[in-house]
Write a protein that holds these residues in place. Sequence first.
Motif, short mmCIF file in Angstrom:
data_model
loop_
_atom_site.label_atom_id
_atom_site.label_comp_id
_atom_site.label_asym_id
_atom_site.label_seq_id
_atom_site.Cartn_x
_atom_site.Cartn_y
_atom_site.Cartn_z
N PHE A 88 146.47 125.46 54.21
CA PHE A 88 145.70 126.62 54.64
C PHE A 88 144.98 126.34 55.96
CE2 PHE A 88 145.54 126.61 49.93
CZ PHE A 88 146.32 127.73 49.71
N LEU A 89 144.98 127.33 56.84
CA LEU A 89 144.23 127.26 58.08
C LEU A 89 143.38 128.51 58.23
CD1 LEU A 89 146.77 125.93 60.76
CD2 LEU A 89 144.96 124.65 59.60
N ASP A 90 142.09 128.31 58.51
CA ASP A 90 141.24 129.42 58.91
C ASP A 90 141.87 130.06 60.15
OD1 ASP A 90 139.23 131.07 59.94
OD2 ASP A 90 137.64 129.77 59.21
N ILE A 91 141.75 131.37 60.26
CA ILE A 91 142.47 132.10 61.30
C ILE A 91 142.07 131.65 62.71
CG2 ILE A 91 140.93 134.06 61.73
CD1 ILE A 91 144.68 134.25 60.93
N LYS A 92 140.90 131.06 62.87
CA LYS A 92 140.46 130.64 64.20
C LYS A 92 140.99 129.26 64.59
CE LYS A 92 136.08 128.53 62.68
NZ LYS A 92 136.33 128.67 61.24
N CYS A 93 141.39 128.45 63.61
CA CYS A 93 141.72 127.05 63.90
C CYS A 93 143.07 126.82 64.57
CB CYS A 93 141.62 126.23 62.61
SG CYS A 93 139.92 126.05 62.01
N PRO A 94 144.10 127.62 64.32
CA PRO A 94 145.37 127.36 65.01
C PRO A 94 145.29 127.47 66.53
CG PRO A 94 145.71 128.84 63.16
CD PRO A 94 144.24 128.71 63.34
N PHE A 95 144.25 128.12 67.04
CA PHE A 95 144.13 128.32 68.47
C PHE A 95 143.19 127.32 69.14
CE2 PHE A 95 145.17 132.42 66.56
CZ PHE A 95 146.34 132.71 67.24
N LEU A 96 142.77 126.31 68.41
CA LEU A 96 141.96 125.27 69.04
C LEU A 96 142.78 124.60 70.15
CD1 LEU A 96 140.38 123.61 65.88
CD2 LEU A 96 139.22 125.08 67.54
N PRO A 97 142.17 124.33 71.30
CA PRO A 97 142.93 123.69 72.38
C PRO A 97 143.37 122.29 71.98
CG PRO A 97 140.59 123.73 72.88
CD PRO A 97 140.77 124.58 71.65
N ASN A 98 144.60 121.95 72.30
CA ASN A 98 145.10 120.63 71.91
C ASN A 98 144.77 119.55 72.92
OD1 ASN A 98 146.82 121.48 73.90
ND2 ASN A 98 148.69 120.84 72.87
N PHE A 131 141.55 112.74 79.11
CA PHE A 131 141.70 113.89 78.24
C PHE A 131 141.39 113.50 76.79
CE2 PHE A 131 144.54 115.56 81.63
CZ PHE A 131 143.90 116.78 81.81
N LEU A 132 140.86 114.45 76.05
CA LEU A 132 140.71 114.31 74.60
C LEU A 132 141.82 115.12 73.95
CD1 LEU A 132 136.85 114.88 74.20
CD2 LEU A 132 138.07 112.76 74.77
N PHE A 133 142.48 114.54 72.96
CA PHE A 133 143.59 115.21 72.30
C PHE A 133 143.22 115.55 70.86
CE2 PHE A 133 145.50 112.86 75.75
CZ PHE A 133 146.42 113.77 76.27
N LEU A 134 143.67 116.72 70.42
CA LEU A 134 143.38 117.18 69.07
C LEU A 134 144.23 116.41 68.07
CD1 LEU A 134 141.86 119.27 67.32
CD2 LEU A 134 143.79 120.82 67.65
N CYS A 135 143.58 115.82 67.07
CA CYS A 135 144.27 115.08 66.01
C CYS A 135 144.24 115.90 64.74
CB CYS A 135 143.60 113.73 65.77
SG CYS A 135 143.71 112.59 67.16
N TYR A 136 145.38 116.01 64.07
CA TYR A 136 145.49 116.84 62.87
C TYR A 136 145.25 116.02 61.60
CZ TYR A 136 147.73 119.94 66.22
OH TYR A 136 148.00 120.72 67.31
#
Length: 607
Positions: free
Chosen positions: A510-520, A531-536
């Motif tokens: 499940f993903l909150d609707i706002k989270c898929p658009f977080l900048p990677n 750069f900082l990279f988004l870790c899943y």
Amino acid sequence: MEILKKVYALYPTRGLKCDGCSLGENYYGDGYRCFRSGIFFHKECANSSLEICNLYHPQHSLKIKVCAKNNNVQQECKLCRINLPKMYYYCSICDFAIDLICVKKEVKKEIGDSKIHEHLLSLVPEMVSFTCHLCQVLDDRFPFVCNLCDLSFHQDCAESISEINYSCHPQHPLKRFTRVPNRTGENCCLCGNKLHNVFYHCSVCNFSVDINCVKNPPPFSLLQPKAHEHPIILMPQRSFVCNACGMDDDPNPYVCPQCNFMIHRNCVDKPQVIKINHHDHRIYYNHYLDSDDWECGVCQKEIKWTCGAYSCPKCQDFAVHLRCATKFGIWDGIELEGISETNIELKSYEVVEEGLIKHSSHQNHVLKLNEESDADVEAIVCEACVYPVFCGPFYSCTECDNYILHQKCAHLPKKKIDSFYKMDITLFPCDKMETILGLCEVCQHFFQGFRYITKDDITLDMRCGSISEPFFHESHPHHPLYIDFTGNKTCKACGDEATFILSCQECGYFLDIKCPFLPNKVKHKYDKNHFLFLCYGKNPSDQYLCEICEEELNSEKWFYRCDECCITFHIKCTLGDLISLKQIVDAEPIKLEVIRNIHMTSSSNKP
């Protein structure tokens, strides 16, 4: 309706189970859904009277009460004893509550023609203890009493007769019972509900029905059923596989004797042509598929080709189980048979030549496609999503220095049907509203930049408005995600409970609707050179500290990391609360300046 609007932000739509009356699990009805909570109300329930008088509580009027989604109702209906839904009638003086279904039931003051007692029986509209003279069950509310004999009865018991001829069991009469006989199931053979004080039973066939099914029997025959060319008749208590859906979970088929055709009651009125969110085209119901190995496009399980299913005439290998296709959240409840197919999506740009476009948001100039950005410390900002642009591809105006659009933002459709509310929405650029603050009805975040707006002025930011199904995200590459209206699921990214979510039907992701658009990929003042990279999420046994707040970081949730320095950051510490705002915000009568704590690239969603 007005009292509902004080608690919920409603929009017209179709839905299944109503949070006002708790009915509608098996059929779609017109009504209203709340933008923020996802709660649904039938149109009739939403327009209920604000105040009523009821004979079960004659001493005071009852006023309608609406509870918020996060307020659990602890009371039960005084008539049916079922837990109250979000909307009910209530007397605050007596703490008396009754649900919307029971309040509509006919109230008898007297029973003068009872077959079990020779005298007039009168309703006592009070919560009083009594023992029913017929079924000998102790109860605590609303008896019918004989004032001459001092006897009390339940209403169902008082109105019952010793024997009936029942349309759904014509071969034998049914006799009244107040106790379930040995070797007999405790549930009604038609509706499956538990048998209560009084019911009817055939000992020869071991067939039982409750009072509700006696009063409201299903039709014994259907002369012109939608699902079959011949009349069909009800034949209860038979093991069978439904020819329409391929399931064997209800032993009460409607049967065509000359064709050996059997079908569930709920499958008789199945829609013929529908559109589901798991496929780009309309799908059509077929009584059987071609002889082959078929897999359902929703649940990925086998489809029996000899039974009915939906298939796509444009995609020869796509088919879906009937029940999977008509689930809430998969199908919008609209039958499309006889409705011409139209494509509402319109492009927001026109191609001038390769690498050059004219965009509806910047009509006077041509935009040029760039593969890379030369921005270093201060990133250029996309006019649509208000995220900075560190890398391409993106479009820039050939004449204006500061008009930039990510390529995917430039390619957003001008008009489309949104995936949440199934409304026509139109893309509006920020030319006329550069500094005006908007509130997205889906994610409930303030934003600037491009927005989608309905004809009723319902606003979605360009991210939520652009979502289409199936939705793909690199954090969950193996399966697509779909919008889930059930709510109260924990987001894998942030750990919050969310109302609008994207969910994987295969593995409960499940993903909150706002989270898929977080900048990677972002830059932050605490690490200006990298750069900082988004870790899943990482191994839960790993321990990390946030470089900003110096508190422990949950490694199972998403976070930002600098691979060069091996330091980590909470998402909220990195992005703050204003990631969708420009530098100037028009909050009349003053203007505010926003100081960003990050510089970002675009997010990694792939709708």
